[in-house]
Write a protein that holds these residues in place. Structure first.
Motif, short mmCIF file in Angstrom:
data_model
loop_
_atom_site.label_atom_id
_atom_site.label_comp_id
_atom_site.label_asym_id
_atom_site.label_seq_id
_atom_site.Cartn_x
_atom_site.Cartn_y
_atom_site.Cartn_z
N ASP A 247 74.36 68.21 27.13
CA ASP A 247 75.05 69.32 27.75
C ASP A 247 75.64 68.73 29.03
O ASP A 247 74.91 68.53 30.00
CB ASP A 247 74.05 70.45 28.03
CG ASP A 247 74.69 71.62 28.75
OD1 ASP A 247 75.94 71.61 28.90
OD2 ASP A 247 73.96 72.54 29.14
N GLY A 248 76.92 68.41 28.99
CA GLY A 248 77.50 67.62 30.09
C GLY A 248 76.85 66.25 30.07
O GLY A 248 76.91 65.54 29.08
N ASP A 249 76.14 65.94 31.17
CA ASP A 249 75.49 64.64 31.29
C ASP A 249 73.99 64.74 30.99
O ASP A 249 73.26 63.74 31.02
CB ASP A 249 75.69 64.17 32.74
CG ASP A 249 75.92 62.69 32.80
OD1 ASP A 249 76.32 62.12 31.78
OD2 ASP A 249 75.68 62.11 33.89
N THR A 250 73.54 65.97 30.72
CA THR A 250 72.10 66.20 30.59
C THR A 250 71.66 66.12 29.13
O THR A 250 72.30 66.72 28.26
CB THR A 250 71.73 67.60 31.16
OG1 THR A 250 72.19 67.65 32.50
CG2 THR A 250 70.23 67.85 31.12
N ILE A 251 70.58 65.41 28.90
CA ILE A 251 70.07 65.24 27.53
C ILE A 251 69.40 66.54 27.08
O ILE A 251 68.49 67.05 27.76
CB ILE A 251 69.06 64.08 27.48
CG1 ILE A 251 69.75 62.75 27.85
CG2 ILE A 251 68.40 63.98 26.10
CD1 ILE A 251 68.80 61.57 28.01
N THR A 252 69.83 67.07 25.94
CA THR A 252 69.14 68.24 25.37
C THR A 252 68.21 67.82 24.24
O THR A 252 67.27 68.54 23.91
CB THR A 252 70.15 69.30 24.87
OG1 THR A 252 71.04 68.67 23.93
CG2 THR A 252 70.95 69.88 26.01
N SER A 253 68.46 66.68 23.62
CA SER A 253 67.47 66.09 22.71
C SER A 253 67.79 64.61 22.55
O SER A 253 68.96 64.20 22.66
CB SER A 253 67.46 66.80 21.35
OG SER A 253 68.50 66.33 20.55
N ALA A 254 66.73 63.83 22.32
CA ALA A 254 66.91 62.38 22.19
C ALA A 254 66.03 61.87 21.06
O ALA A 254 64.91 62.35 20.86
CB ALA A 254 66.53 61.69 23.50
N THR A 276 64.21 65.25 27.50
CA THR A 276 64.93 66.52 27.53
C THR A 276 65.08 66.99 28.98
O THR A 276 64.09 67.06 29.72
CB THR A 276 64.18 67.59 26.69
OG1 THR A 276 64.07 67.10 25.37
CG2 THR A 276 64.91 68.92 26.69
N GLY A 277 66.31 67.28 29.37
CA GLY A 277 66.58 67.75 30.73
C GLY A 277 66.92 66.64 31.70
O GLY A 277 67.27 66.89 32.85
N VAL A 278 66.82 65.38 31.25
CA VAL A 278 67.11 64.24 32.14
C VAL A 278 68.61 63.92 32.10
O VAL A 278 69.24 64.01 31.03
CB VAL A 278 66.27 63.01 31.70
CG1 VAL A 278 66.72 61.75 32.43
CG2 VAL A 278 64.79 63.27 31.93
#
Ligand SMILES: Cc1cc2nc3c(=O)[nH]c(=O)nc-3n(C[C@H](O)[C@H](O)[C@H](O)COP(=O)(O)OP(=O)(O)OC[C@H]3O[C@@H](n4cnc5c(N)ncnc54)[C@H](O)[C@@H]3O)c2cc1C
Length: 322
Positions: A247-254, A276-278
């Motif tokens: 989401d933009g630059d933020t990881i929502t899943s990895a 998540t969230g990083v």
């Protein structure tokens, strides 16, 4: 001289029927099997050529399905793989050489054997994988290229497939067919950890055929990073397949899988949860999250460097996946 007979399977049922005869082995592109015959790693009484079976199709309809006999080069050049699955494309293009990729199939790639020098030795040495019960020369020998996760005292080898590492990060399944019909095996579980039976390399039974691999969804933000001693035509010391949703630059899943560290692609599940969230721009947070998956690493005498290398490579692969 070791003699064997050669047959060409006309269809899938006749290939499966052939596997019920003891001493039968399959050959597809032959890039591994011919070496094994020369090196004495395998000496089948009968070779059954499956290369003409109708298992070369690559179909992309939400799920990407790749026939087991699709050539590595054809998969890498497929337009949907190029645009939507960069991690898969690069795992294939960074493997072997162009000539080998033109012959080698993806099913054969998953069934290739370890590159442990003791397993591949052309003079007989103790190797439980090759000769069960003989011991593991690597365990007390040169461990520089061996596993840091999931090894046992029976075997410390790693699995060399790059494609398998990408499949694991993509949550792929391996579709196999045997006398009882089809079954599906998670790509992460397809290769076996050695335990007490390192001679059993994968979950594929001796009477089963790999039919296809299936990947559930596209992975446009993904990257395959392969660290090796030279830039081409070389196996990985360590490799990383990273797949992220953003989401933009933020990881929502990895999802992250490592190669070169175990006898199967090694998923970094603790790191995946923590990511998540990083933000992908926050290298310290990425490094901290990745480190969570290395608290149980068990380096051997000569391969402690892989613990550091793999963590740095994982952070770099995440950044590149953007
Ligand atoms: C010099 C060299 C360098 C290489 N470098 C790399 C590398 O960097 N990265 C990497 O990932 N790989 C590398 N490889 C491995 C290469 O990718 C494999 O040799 C190739 O993919 C095997 O496919 P094949 O069709 O030739 O298999 P074959 O040699 O025909 O068969 C290999 C095994 O797979 C089995 N098999 C084949 N198809 C099926 C099926 N559909 N169902 C069940 N069993 C099957 C065969 O019975 C056999 O046991 C390298 C190989 C060589 C020789």
């Amino acid at each position: 001289m070791r003699t064997f007979s050669y047959h060409r399977a006309a269809d899938i049922p006749s290939a499966l029927e052939a596997l019920t005869t003891p001493g039968t082995q399959l050959i597809a592109g032959g890039t591994e099997m011919v070496n094994w015959l020369k090196e004495g790693i395998e000496s089948p009484g009968r070779l059954v050529d499956i290369s003409r079976l109708p298992l070369t199709e690559i179909a992309a309809d939400g799920v990407l399905r790749i026939g087991a006999l699709a050539r590595m080069s054809d998969v890498a050049a497929h337009p949907v793989v190029e645009s939507d699955y960069p991690v898969l494309r690069d795992s294939l293009l960074r493997a072997a050489s162009a000539q080998l990729r033109n012959m080698a199939t993806v099913g054969g790639n998953l069934q290739q054997r370890t590159r442990c020098p003791y397993f591949r030795s052309d003079t007989p040495v103790a190797c439980n994988k090759r000769s069960p019960g003989s011991g593991c020369s690597a365990f007390r020998g040169d461990t520089s290229g061996q596993a840091i996760f999931g090894w046992s005292e029976s075997c410390v080898a790693t699995h060399p497939s790059d494609f398998a590492v990408a499949l694991a990060a993509l949550d792929a399944v391996v579709v196999v067919q045997g006398p009882a019909g089809e079954r599906r095996i998670s790509a992460t579980e397809f290769h076996r950890l050695p335990g007490d039976t390192p001679e059993v390399h994968t979950e594929l039974a001796s009477d089963e055929l790999i039919i296809a691999v299936e990947i559930p969804r596209p992975a446009p933000h993904s990257h395959y990073l392969k660290v090796r001693e030279r830039v081409s035509y070389e196996f990985a010391i360590v490799s990383v397949a990273a797949v992220v949703s953003l989401d933009g630059d933020t990881i929502t899943s990895a999802r992250i899988a490592l190669g070169g560290v175990a006898h199967r692609p090694w998923r970094l599940t603790a790191a995946e949860a923590a990511l998540t969230g990083v933000s992908l721009s926050d290298r310290d947070a990425l490094t901290e999250a990745v480190a969570l998956s290395f608290t149980d690493a068990r380096p051997l005498a000569d391969n402690g460097y892989k613990v550091t290398l793999a963590q740095r490579a994982a952070v770099r692969a995440l950044e590149e996946a953007r």
